[in-house]
Design a protein around this motif. Structure first.
Motif, PDB file in Angstrom:
ATOM      1  N   THR A 160       0.856  -1.183   0.000  1.00  0.00           N
ATOM      2  CA  THR A 160       0.000   0.000   0.000  1.00  0.00           C
ATOM      3  C   THR A 160       0.891   1.231   0.000  1.00  0.00           C
ATOM      4  OG1 THR A 160      -1.806  -1.119   1.158  1.00  0.00           O
ATOM      5  CG2 THR A 160      -1.765   1.279   1.279  1.00  0.00           C
ATOM      6  N   ILE A 161       0.572   2.179  -0.923  1.00  0.00           N
ATOM      7  CA  ILE A 161       1.495   3.298  -1.152  1.00  0.00           C
ATOM      8  C   ILE A 161       0.756   4.634  -1.178  1.00  0.00           C
ATOM      9  CG2 ILE A 161       3.027   4.383  -2.853  1.00  0.00           C
ATOM     10  CD1 ILE A 161       3.755   1.572  -3.815  1.00  0.00           C
ATOM     11  N   GLY A 162       1.364   5.613  -0.511  1.00  0.00           N
ATOM     12  CA  GLY A 162       1.024   7.013  -0.672  1.00  0.00           C
ATOM     13  C   GLY A 162       2.310   7.807  -0.705  1.00  0.00           C
ATOM     14  N   THR A 163       2.461   8.709  -1.681  1.00  0.00           N
ATOM     15  CA  THR A 163       3.706   9.466  -1.795  1.00  0.00           C
ATOM     16  C   THR A 163       3.476  10.781  -2.518  1.00  0.00           C
ATOM     17  OG1 THR A 163       5.956   9.490  -2.713  1.00  0.00           O
ATOM     18  CG2 THR A 163       4.303   8.216  -3.903  1.00  0.00           C
ATOM     19  N   THR A 164       4.324  11.750  -2.202  1.00  0.00           N
ATOM     20  CA  THR A 164       4.302  13.025  -2.908  1.00  0.00           C
ATOM     21  C   THR A 164       5.098  12.958  -4.204  1.00  0.00           C
ATOM     22  OG1 THR A 164       6.200  13.752  -1.610  1.00  0.00           O
ATOM     23  CG2 THR A 164       4.028  14.335  -0.780  1.00  0.00           C
ATOM     24  N   CYS A 165       5.769  11.851  -4.461  1.00  0.00           N
ATOM     25  CA  CYS A 165       6.567  11.687  -5.671  1.00  0.00           C
ATOM     26  C   CYS A 165       5.986  10.547  -6.506  1.00  0.00           C
ATOM     27  CB  CYS A 165       8.034  11.466  -5.322  1.00  0.00           C
ATOM     28  SG  CYS A 165       8.813  12.932  -4.584  1.00  0.00           S
ATOM     29  N   ALA A 166       6.827   9.675  -7.058  1.00  0.00           N
ATOM     30  CA  ALA A 166       6.347   8.538  -7.840  1.00  0.00           C
ATOM     31  C   ALA A 166       6.226   7.315  -6.951  1.00  0.00           C
ATOM     32  CB  ALA A 166       7.296   8.248  -8.994  1.00  0.00           C
ATOM     33  N   PHE A 190      -2.812   5.088  -3.181  1.00  0.00           N
ATOM     34  CA  PHE A 190      -3.831   6.100  -2.900  1.00  0.00           C
ATOM     35  C   PHE A 190      -3.325   7.521  -3.105  1.00  0.00           C
ATOM     36  CE2 PHE A 190      -1.782   5.124   1.145  1.00  0.00           C
ATOM     37  CZ  PHE A 190      -1.539   6.372   1.690  1.00  0.00           C
ATOM     38  N   ARG A 191      -2.023   7.702  -3.263  1.00  0.00           N
ATOM     39  CA  ARG A 191      -1.473   9.021  -3.582  1.00  0.00           C
ATOM     40  C   ARG A 191      -0.187   8.827  -4.347  1.00  0.00           C
ATOM     41  NH1 ARG A 191       0.156  14.060   0.556  1.00  0.00           N
ATOM     42  NH2 ARG A 191       0.812  15.472  -1.103  1.00  0.00           N
ATOM     43  N   SER A 192       0.001   9.646  -5.412  1.00  0.00           N
ATOM     44  CA  SER A 192       1.207   9.499  -6.232  1.00  0.00           C
ATOM     45  C   SER A 192       1.363  10.749  -7.092  1.00  0.00           C
ATOM     46  CB  SER A 192       1.093   8.242  -7.108  1.00  0.00           C
ATOM     47  OG  SER A 192       2.349   7.843  -7.589  1.00  0.00           O
ATOM     48  N   ASN A 193       1.832  11.828  -6.488  1.00  0.00           N
ATOM     49  CA  ASN A 193       1.786  13.134  -7.126  1.00  0.00           C
ATOM     50  C   ASN A 193       2.638  13.262  -8.379  1.00  0.00           C
ATOM     51  OD1 ASN A 193       0.703  13.426  -4.466  1.00  0.00           O
ATOM     52  ND2 ASN A 193       0.930  15.634  -4.653  1.00  0.00           N
ATOM     53  N   ASP A 194       3.691  12.468  -8.509  1.00  0.00           N
ATOM     54  CA  ASP A 194       4.572  12.582  -9.673  1.00  0.00           C
ATOM     55  C   ASP A 194       4.370  11.405 -10.626  1.00  0.00           C
ATOM     56  OD1 ASP A 194       6.465  13.614 -11.352  1.00  0.00           O
ATOM     57  OD2 ASP A 194       8.186  12.880 -10.222  1.00  0.00           O
ATOM     58  N   GLY A 195       3.143  10.945 -10.751  1.00  0.00           N
ATOM     59  CA  GLY A 195       2.868   9.826 -11.642  1.00  0.00           C
ATOM     60  C   GLY A 195       3.031   8.495 -10.924  1.00  0.00           C
ATOM     61  N   ILE A 196       2.543   7.428 -11.580  1.00  0.00           N
ATOM     62  CA  ILE A 196       2.583   6.114 -10.949  1.00  0.00           C
ATOM     63  C   ILE A 196       3.963   5.473 -11.113  1.00  0.00           C
ATOM     64  CG2 ILE A 196       1.485   3.860 -10.797  1.00  0.00           C
ATOM     65  CD1 ILE A 196      -0.317   6.240 -10.062  1.00  0.00           C
ATOM     66  N   ILE A 197       4.457   5.400 -12.352  1.00  0.00           N
ATOM     67  CA  ILE A 197       5.753   4.768 -12.627  1.00  0.00           C
ATOM     68  C   ILE A 197       6.635   5.754 -13.380  1.00  0.00           C
ATOM     69  CG2 ILE A 197       6.943   2.831 -13.729  1.00  0.00           C
ATOM     70  CD1 ILE A 197       4.257   1.314 -13.617  1.00  0.00           C
ATOM     71  N   VAL A 222      -7.293   3.465  -8.125  1.00  0.00           N
ATOM     72  CA  VAL A 222      -8.557   4.164  -8.317  1.00  0.00           C
ATOM     73  C   VAL A 222      -8.717   5.354  -7.369  1.00  0.00           C
ATOM     74  CG1 VAL A 222      -9.920   2.739  -6.725  1.00  0.00           C
ATOM     75  CG2 VAL A 222     -11.023   3.765  -8.730  1.00  0.00           C
ATOM     76  N   ASP A 223      -8.051   5.336  -6.217  1.00  0.00           N
ATOM     77  CA  ASP A 223      -8.207   6.419  -5.246  1.00  0.00           C
ATOM     78  C   ASP A 223      -7.181   7.538  -5.410  1.00  0.00           C
ATOM     79  OD1 ASP A 223     -10.436   5.387  -3.853  1.00  0.00           O
ATOM     80  OD2 ASP A 223      -9.149   3.977  -2.799  1.00  0.00           O
ATOM     81  N   VAL A 224      -6.305   7.437  -6.397  1.00  0.00           N
ATOM     82  CA  VAL A 224      -5.289   8.474  -6.614  1.00  0.00           C
ATOM     83  C   VAL A 224      -5.944   9.698  -7.238  1.00  0.00           C
ATOM     84  CG1 VAL A 224      -3.159   9.078  -7.808  1.00  0.00           C
ATOM     85  CG2 VAL A 224      -3.477   6.763  -6.905  1.00  0.00           C
ATOM     86  N   ILE A 225      -5.597  10.877  -6.741  1.00  0.00           N
ATOM     87  CA  ILE A 225      -6.061  12.123  -7.343  1.00  0.00           C
ATOM     88  C   ILE A 225      -4.844  12.992  -7.656  1.00  0.00           C
ATOM     89  CG2 ILE A 225      -8.300  12.083  -6.188  1.00  0.00           C
ATOM     90  CD1 ILE A 225      -7.214  14.094  -4.186  1.00  0.00           C
ATOM     91  N   ASN A 226      -5.007  13.903  -8.592  1.00  0.00           N
ATOM     92  CA  ASN A 226      -3.962  14.877  -8.928  1.00  0.00           C
ATOM     93  C   ASN A 226      -2.640  14.219  -9.301  1.00  0.00           C
ATOM     94  OD1 ASN A 226      -5.739  16.985  -8.394  1.00  0.00           O
ATOM     95  ND2 ASN A 226      -5.127  17.120  -6.261  1.00  0.00           N
ATOM     96  N   TYR A 227      -2.692  13.283 -10.254  1.00  0.00           N
ATOM     97  CA  TYR A 227      -1.449  12.720 -10.763  1.00  0.00           C
ATOM     98  C   TYR A 227      -1.377  13.003 -12.261  1.00  0.00           C
ATOM     99  CZ  TYR A 227      -3.646   8.631 -13.020  1.00  0.00           C
ATOM    100  OH  TYR A 227      -4.362   7.803 -13.836  1.00  0.00           O
ATOM    101  N   PRO A 228      -0.181  13.175 -12.818  1.00  0.00           N
ATOM    102  CA  PRO A 228      -0.067  13.660 -14.204  1.00  0.00           C
ATOM    103  C   PRO A 228      -0.197  12.589 -15.276  1.00  0.00           C
ATOM    104  CG  PRO A 228       2.094  13.556 -13.193  1.00  0.00           C
ATOM    105  CD  PRO A 228       1.114  13.214 -12.111  1.00  0.00           C
TER     106      PRO A 228
END
Length: 426
Positions: free
Chosen positions: A168-174, A193-200, A223-229
């Protein structure tokens, strides 16, 4: 003698437990409720060492008055748990408040299980395993301020394996940040659930090398990620023709390139639902990937053919290609749907005096937009000698907020509930 049993609060000199490369069969056990206020460093060559328990490892270098961060290091250096060598196991402890990478490993046969990582500063990568063979990471929770999963195998063709499962992952980066050679790597059952700099992001190549890649990703729930590029970002990884990525059973929400923290990576004219972005804006020329997508959904759309996917690729170097294969497999997988629940709820009334949130022992009563505040408590907080008129509510003296204003007892009072957007200013 080969077991360090941590009970209660435990500190060490200079903030780092250091073990040299001759260390064998060492176990560190952190008892439930106990805290090791130190980093752990097994030097390369150490064998069969374990970090176990149900306690916590807390970074001592947040205490800048007692520990020297130039000794501990804030990016690399002495990481929170440094597993270099062979046949190591990490199982259980929580890692808190890192000011550096959390768990790192290099060597052969390293296993990480049941790790729970909570950190918010930059350069606090989650679980990073490099340049070796037979790495297994299972059932971990990572919330960090940098790339969550970082990995590579060694440079022997056909050797090495890296397996991440049930993460399970949440991060401000990838969330996923592969580096170097990656052969025989499998990531499955990953919930993000969070990945601000994209998934991979596949882009880290400071040496400009030509790397072999054969990675498989199965059962990615984003599915719960928001605001990713974007989902997959490719850059600076060379022109080797041995670059294969397979994605199976993936659910992605809508992506917006406008949220990309790297302005130069934003693809002109593309703002939503970018599956792949290959950028040649920096680094060595890049191309020659084979990307296989099976049962991949983005924003509710099954990407069963290339025409449905947003693939934004800069003009490739001469002779380079990109190969995309889209397919559907009847393996029982269906798109992961958000299960949204709503409840009728009104937040308790809140009172701010200036920017200070006032707390009351008595209830704040809201009736028809009027706030009634416990009389003795609000007058004490306002430090006023004015005695506004009171009303009785539930057998106690209350003052209406309108009375506080008209009497001059309050000049800067903000009151609000969920139903009164923005509040009432006095």
């Amino acid at each position: 003698p080969n077991v360090l049993w941590v009970e209660g609060w435990h500190e060490v000199d200079k903030g780092v437990l250091e073990f040299n490369g001759k260390t064998k069969d060492k176990t560190i056990y952190i008892a439930p409720g106990s805290v090791l206020n130190a980093r752990i460093d097994f030097a390369f060559g150490a064998k069969n060492c374990k970090v176990l328990g149900l306690g916590a490892i807390v970074d001592p270098f947040e205490n800048i008055y007692e520990y020297d961060i130039t000794y501990g290091g804030s990016e690399g250096g002495h990481t929170m748990v440094h597993l270099y060598g062979y046949d190591h196991l990490y199982d259980g402890p929580v890692i808190l408040d890192a000011r550096t990478f959390n768990i790192t490993g290099c060597g052969n046969n390293i296993t990480v299980r049941n790790a729970k990582i909570l950190s918010t500063m930059m350069t606090t990568d989650g679980i990073s395993l490099f340049n070796g063979e037979n790495y297994d990471v299972d059932h971990c929770y990572i919330y960090c301020g940098d790339n969550a999963i970082v990995y590579s195998t060694n440079d022997n063709p056909g050797k090495g394996s890296v397996n991440y499962n049930d993460i399970t992952i949440g991060t401000t980066c990838a969330s996923i940040f592969p580096q170097g050679h990656n052969e025989g790597t499998l990531l499955e059952n990953i919930y993000i659930f969070r990945s601000n700099d994209g998934i991979i992001n596949h882009r880290y190549n400071p040496s400009g090398g030509q790397y072999r890649v054969n990675m498989t990703f199965k059962n990615l729930d984003c599915v719960d990620v928001i605001n990713y590029p974007r989902f997959l970002y490719l850059n600076n990884m060379g022109l080797s023709t041995e670059k294969y990525m397979t994605f199976e059973n993936v659910t992605l929400p809508s992506a917006s390139a406008s949220t990309d923290p790297h302005a130069s990576n934003i693809a002109a004219g593309v703002t939503k639902n970018m599956l792949v972005r290959l950028s040649l804006s920096s680094g060595v020329p890049t191309g020659n990937y084979t990307l296989n997508f099976t049962n991949v959904y983005m924003n509710g759309v099954l990407l069963d053919k290339q025409e449905k996917a947003v693939l934004n690729v800069d003009t490739l170097p001469e002779g380079a290609t990109m190969t995309y294969n889209f397919s559907v497999k009847d393996n029982g997988y269906t798109e992961v749907k958000k299960n949204i629940h709503t409840v009728n709820y009104t937040a308790p009334g809140k009172v701010y005096i200036g920017t200070f949130l006032a707390h009351f022992n008595g209830d704040v009563i809201v009736e028809g937009g009027t706030f009634y505040l416990p009389a003795d408590e609000i007058l004490t907080l306002l430090r006023t000698s004015v005695k506004p008129s009171t009303v009785t509510k539930n057998g106690k003296a209350y003052i209406a907020h309108t009375t506080l204003k008209s009497s001059g007892a309050a000049k800067n009072l903000l009151l609000h509930t969920q139903k009164i957007q923005g509040g009432i200013h006095l």
